[in-house]
Structures are given as structure tokens and as C-alpha cells.
Design a protein around this motif. Structure first.
Motif, PDB file in Angstrom:
ATOM      1  N   ALA A  48       0.831  -1.209   0.000  1.00  0.00           N
ATOM      2  CA  ALA A  48       0.000   0.000   0.000  1.00  0.00           C
ATOM      3  C   ALA A  48       0.862   1.255   0.000  1.00  0.00           C
ATOM      4  O   ALA A  48       0.581   2.224  -0.714  1.00  0.00           O
ATOM      5  CB  ALA A  48      -0.924  -0.003   1.214  1.00  0.00           C
ATOM      6  N   GLU A  49       1.947   1.227   0.802  1.00  0.00           N
ATOM      7  CA  GLU A  49       2.851   2.377   0.848  1.00  0.00           C
ATOM      8  C   GLU A  49       3.545   2.567  -0.498  1.00  0.00           C
ATOM      9  O   GLU A  49       3.720   3.692  -0.973  1.00  0.00           O
ATOM     10  CB  GLU A  49       3.882   2.192   1.963  1.00  0.00           C
ATOM     11  N   ARG A  50       3.945   1.461  -1.109  1.00  0.00           N
ATOM     12  CA  ARG A  50       4.592   1.538  -2.416  1.00  0.00           C
ATOM     13  C   ARG A  50       3.632   2.112  -3.465  1.00  0.00           C
ATOM     14  O   ARG A  50       4.010   2.954  -4.277  1.00  0.00           O
ATOM     15  CB  ARG A  50       5.075   0.144  -2.849  1.00  0.00           C
ATOM     16  N   ALA A  51       2.379   1.676  -3.411  1.00  0.00           N
ATOM     17  CA  ALA A  51       1.388   2.184  -4.362  1.00  0.00           C
ATOM     18  C   ALA A  51       1.154   3.676  -4.161  1.00  0.00           C
ATOM     19  O   ALA A  51       1.015   4.431  -5.132  1.00  0.00           O
ATOM     20  CB  ALA A  51       0.078   1.420  -4.204  1.00  0.00           C
ATOM     21  N   GLN A  54       4.092   5.503  -5.539  1.00  0.00           N
ATOM     22  CA  GLN A  54       4.038   5.450  -6.995  1.00  0.00           C
ATOM     23  C   GLN A  54       3.056   6.494  -7.540  1.00  0.00           C
ATOM     24  O   GLN A  54       3.350   7.195  -8.508  1.00  0.00           O
ATOM     25  CB  GLN A  54       3.616   4.056  -7.455  1.00  0.00           C
ATOM     26  N   ARG A  55       1.893   6.608  -6.891  1.00  0.00           N
ATOM     27  CA  ARG A  55       0.891   7.584  -7.338  1.00  0.00           C
ATOM     28  C   ARG A  55       1.429   9.002  -7.223  1.00  0.00           C
ATOM     29  O   ARG A  55       1.213   9.835  -8.115  1.00  0.00           O
ATOM     30  CB  ARG A  55      -0.391   7.436  -6.515  1.00  0.00           C
ATOM     31  N   ALA A  56       2.124   9.294  -6.124  1.00  0.00           N
ATOM     32  CA  ALA A  56       2.673  10.631  -5.922  1.00  0.00           C
ATOM     33  C   ALA A  56       3.704  10.971  -6.996  1.00  0.00           C
ATOM     34  O   ALA A  56       3.708  12.078  -7.548  1.00  0.00           O
ATOM     35  CB  ALA A  56       3.308  10.738  -4.530  1.00  0.00           C
ATOM     36  N   LEU A  57       4.565  10.010  -7.321  1.00  0.00           N
ATOM     37  CA  LEU A  57       5.586  10.244  -8.340  1.00  0.00           C
ATOM     38  C   LEU A  57       4.951  10.434  -9.718  1.00  0.00           C
ATOM     39  O   LEU A  57       5.368  11.307 -10.501  1.00  0.00           O
ATOM     40  CB  LEU A  57       6.576   9.075  -8.375  1.00  0.00           C
ATOM     41  N   LEU A  58       3.937   9.623  -9.997  1.00  0.00           N
ATOM     42  CA  LEU A  58       3.296   9.685 -11.311  1.00  0.00           C
ATOM     43  C   LEU A  58       2.472  10.962 -11.493  1.00  0.00           C
ATOM     44  O   LEU A  58       2.194  11.355 -12.618  1.00  0.00           O
ATOM     45  CB  LEU A  58       2.412   8.459 -11.529  1.00  0.00           C
ATOM     46  N   ALA A 120       6.375  18.829   4.428  1.00  0.00           N
ATOM     47  CA  ALA A 120       7.117  17.900   3.572  1.00  0.00           C
ATOM     48  C   ALA A 120       6.587  17.992   2.149  1.00  0.00           C
ATOM     49  O   ALA A 120       5.385  18.167   1.929  1.00  0.00           O
ATOM     50  CB  ALA A 120       6.994  16.475   4.093  1.00  0.00           C
ATOM     51  N   MET A 121       7.490  17.862   1.185  1.00  0.00           N
ATOM     52  CA  MET A 121       7.093  17.995  -0.217  1.00  0.00           C
ATOM     53  C   MET A 121       8.031  17.206  -1.118  1.00  0.00           C
ATOM     54  O   MET A 121       9.097  16.752  -0.685  1.00  0.00           O
ATOM     55  CB  MET A 121       7.117  19.483  -0.621  1.00  0.00           C
ATOM     56  N   ILE A 122       7.621  17.049  -2.362  1.00  0.00           N
ATOM     57  CA  ILE A 122       8.495  16.505  -3.393  1.00  0.00           C
ATOM     58  C   ILE A 122       8.448  17.448  -4.591  1.00  0.00           C
ATOM     59  O   ILE A 122       7.423  18.070  -4.867  1.00  0.00           O
ATOM     60  CB  ILE A 122       8.083  15.073  -3.815  1.00  0.00           C
ATOM     61  N   LEU A 123       9.595  17.593  -5.277  1.00  0.00           N
ATOM     62  CA  LEU A 123       9.650  18.432  -6.467  1.00  0.00           C
ATOM     63  C   LEU A 123      10.247  17.650  -7.617  1.00  0.00           C
ATOM     64  O   LEU A 123      11.248  16.962  -7.445  1.00  0.00           O
ATOM     65  CB  LEU A 123      10.499  19.688  -6.248  1.00  0.00           C
ATOM     66  N   ALA A 124       9.616  17.748  -8.755  1.00  0.00           N
ATOM     67  CA  ALA A 124      10.129  17.088  -9.956  1.00  0.00           C
ATOM     68  C   ALA A 124      10.815  18.141 -10.822  1.00  0.00           C
ATOM     69  O   ALA A 124      10.239  19.185 -11.119  1.00  0.00           O
ATOM     70  CB  ALA A 124       8.999  16.425 -10.727  1.00  0.00           C
ATOM     71  N   LEU A 131      11.124  23.122 -13.167  1.00  0.00           N
ATOM     72  CA  LEU A 131      10.190  22.379 -12.339  1.00  0.00           C
ATOM     73  C   LEU A 131       9.044  21.814 -13.169  1.00  0.00           C
ATOM     74  O   LEU A 131       8.359  22.551 -13.886  1.00  0.00           O
ATOM     75  CB  LEU A 131       9.614  23.284 -11.245  1.00  0.00           C
ATOM     76  N   LEU A 132       8.862  20.506 -13.064  1.00  0.00           N
ATOM     77  CA  LEU A 132       7.692  19.871 -13.671  1.00  0.00           C
ATOM     78  C   LEU A 132       6.497  19.983 -12.730  1.00  0.00           C
ATOM     79  O   LEU A 132       5.347  19.927 -13.163  1.00  0.00           O
ATOM     80  CB  LEU A 132       7.981  18.404 -13.967  1.00  0.00           C
ATOM     81  N   GLY A 133       6.787  20.124 -11.456  1.00  0.00           N
ATOM     82  CA  GLY A 133       5.715  20.270 -10.484  1.00  0.00           C
ATOM     83  C   GLY A 133       6.210  20.083  -9.064  1.00  0.00           C
ATOM     84  O   GLY A 133       7.322  19.595  -8.834  1.00  0.00           O
ATOM     85  N   VAL A 134       5.373  20.479  -8.124  1.00  0.00           N
ATOM     86  CA  VAL A 134       5.650  20.345  -6.697  1.00  0.00           C
ATOM     87  C   VAL A 134       4.389  19.810  -6.036  1.00  0.00           C
ATOM     88  O   VAL A 134       3.274  20.189  -6.409  1.00  0.00           O
ATOM     89  CB  VAL A 134       6.030  21.707  -6.065  1.00  0.00           C
ATOM     90  N   ARG A 135       4.545  18.930  -5.054  1.00  0.00           N
ATOM     91  CA  ARG A 135       3.416  18.459  -4.263  1.00  0.00           C
ATOM     92  C   ARG A 135       3.801  18.448  -2.788  1.00  0.00           C
ATOM     93  O   ARG A 135       4.871  17.956  -2.421  1.00  0.00           O
ATOM     94  CB  ARG A 135       2.978  17.057  -4.675  1.00  0.00           C
ATOM     95  N   VAL A 136       2.935  18.977  -1.953  1.00  0.00           N
ATOM     96  CA  VAL A 136       3.105  18.871  -0.497  1.00  0.00           C
ATOM     97  C   VAL A 136       2.559  17.516  -0.080  1.00  0.00           C
ATOM     98  O   VAL A 136       1.408  17.178  -0.387  1.00  0.00           O
ATOM     99  CB  VAL A 136       2.369  20.016   0.218  1.00  0.00           C
ATOM    100  N   THR A 137       3.379  16.732   0.599  1.00  0.00           N
ATOM    101  CA  THR A 137       2.977  15.378   0.988  1.00  0.00           C
ATOM    102  C   THR A 137       2.467  15.286   2.423  1.00  0.00           C
ATOM    103  O   THR A 137       1.712  14.364   2.752  1.00  0.00           O
ATOM    104  CB  THR A 137       4.144  14.391   0.795  1.00  0.00           C
ATOM    105  N   SER A 138       2.882  16.212   3.273  1.00  0.00           N
ATOM    106  CA  SER A 138       2.342  16.253   4.633  1.00  0.00           C
ATOM    107  C   SER A 138       2.578  17.636   5.237  1.00  0.00           C
ATOM    108  O   SER A 138       3.565  18.303   4.925  1.00  0.00           O
ATOM    109  CB  SER A 138       2.957  15.169   5.524  1.00  0.00           C
TER     110      SER A 138
END
Length: 227
Positions: A48-51, A54-58, A120-124, A131-138
Motif C-alpha cells: 500500500a505504501e509503495r502504491a 508510486q501515485r505521488a511520483l506519477l 514535507a514535499m516533493i519536487l520534480a 520544475l515539472l511540479g511540486v506536491r506537499v505530501t504532509s
């Protein structure tokens, strides 16, 4: 000592021994149940964590843009860069490739400047440093105010798409009321400022470690094994 007193002592001692044995057996049984439950559920939790990862990266690097497994294709971020990215315990960058060529890197980062705690965030970032995009994860920001950094609450985070160290200029990496190009939130400036500063730091990291990141991306992809 009377016979009656001796008998009572033996009865009490026997009762205590039986209770202790029952408690020990209960503890062992509970431990066995917990261990079995963990063995059964751990693979499901991992999956579940891997999925979710994966969704966040995609979200940032769609499947149509790459043909490798970004979860398996990683680059450990060197310790000297952890402070810049706000990573207390380190982390890994995820590599996206197409036909063996690097396409983008997804970098983790944590802002320590949030109003209510870490963000917390991830940036592509593509290989040109855009930047392709940024998402806040928590985050723990105030509902209705600072939580607009979450894409589920607002599209504000999409304003980073296409930005780079050159566009806009460094002094413009700020909210509009401070001379920048990014919108602030009504009643909340600390949260957007925290995210803006950390995204800029993430781009700085990419620039500093770009050669190693690209070299890692050019390395052969290792097949992921989920057994």
C-alpha cells in the motif's frame, strides 16, 4: 505453626503460582498473535505504501513520460546536502528515464518554516533544471488558511510548474506583497513563504548536485524485486 495456617499458606502460594503462570501464558499468546498479525499485514502495508509513493511520483512525472520504475531507480542524497533540503535523516531522489536517458528527478524536501510545523514535499525537476511540479505530501498548517498548499484544497501549488532558478529571478521568489511573483493566502503569509523558500532551495540543490544526479540517471536501471 498450626496445621490450618500452613494449609492456608500453601493454598495462597499455589494460587499465586497459577495466576503467574496464567499471566505468562497470556503474554506469550498475545506476543504470538501480534507477531503473526505483523507477518500477515506487513506485506500488505508495504504494498500500500509503495502504491501511494508510486501515485505521488506519477502525479509529477506521468507514466507516458518515462519507461522505468522510479521507485526502484533512486539516488541517495549526499549528507552534505541534507540541511539545504531540510532532511534530518536523509533521503533519496527518484530518477525518471525514457529509453535509458534521464528525463527528470524527483527530490524530497522539508520546510522547517511552516506556521504549525514541518511541511514535507516533493519536487520534480527536468534535466534542464525546470520544475515539472511540486506536491506537499504532509503538513500541519491551519485548515482554511495554510492548508491551501495542498492540491486538494487549492491549485496554488501548480504555480511552480515551469519555474527555474532563472525564471523568475531569485529576488522574485516571494509572495507578491513582498515583491515576488507568487500569490499569498488571505490571512496567511508564513505558509506560502515557507514553501516558496524550500522549493527554491530544492532547485539550488539540483544545481549543486546536478552532475551526480545526471550520472546516476545514466546508470543502468536495476530491476525491482518485490519478493
Amino acid at each position: 505453626m498450626s496445621t490450618e495456617g500452613s494449609g492456608n499458606s500453601r493454598t495462597i502460594g499455589s494460587s499465586m503460582w497459577r495466576n503467574s503462570l496464567a499471566l505468562a501464558l497470556f503474554a506469550l499468546l498475545t506476543a504470538a498473535i501480534l507477531a503473526t498479525t505483523e507477518m500477515v499485514t506487513a506485506p500488505r502495508i508495504d504494498a500500500a505504501e509503495r502504491a501511494a509513493e508510486q501515485r505521488a511520483l506519477l502525479e509529477l512525472v506521468p507514466a507516458a513520460w518515462h519507461d522505468n520504475d522510479m521507485l526502484a531507480d533512486t539516488y541517495p542524497i549526499p549528507e552534505q546536502h541534507w540541511p539545504l533540503l531540510g532532511l534530518a535523516r536523509g533521503g533519496v531522489a527518484h530518477i525518471a528515464k525514457r529509453d535509458g536517458e534521464p528525463v527528470a528527478v524527483v527530490i524530497p524536501a522539508v520546510s522547517k518554516q511552516g506556521y504549525s510545523g514541518d511541511i514535507a514535499m516533493i519536487l520534480a525537476v527536468n534535466t534542464r533544471g525546470e520544475l515539472l511540479g511540486v506536491r506537499v505530501t504532509s503538513h500541519k498548517e491551519t485548515p482554511g488558511l495554510g492548508d491551501k498548499v495542498d492540491l486538494k484544497k487549492s491549485d496554488w501549488i501548480l504555480s511552480f510548474n515551469g519555474k527555474s532558478l532563472q525564471q523568475p529571478q531569485r529576488q522574485q521568489w516571494a509572495v507578491k506583497k513582498e515583491g515576488g511573483v507568487f500569490d499569498q493566502f488571505t490571512g496567511a503569509t508564513i505558509t506560502p513563504r515557507a514553501v516558496i523558500n524550500q522549493v527554491l532551495a530544492g532547485l539550488d540543490y539540483f544545481h549543486l548536485d546536478r552532475a551526480a544526479l545526471i550520472a546516476a540517471a545514466a546508470a543502468p536501471t536495476l530491476e525491482y524485486n518485490d519478493e
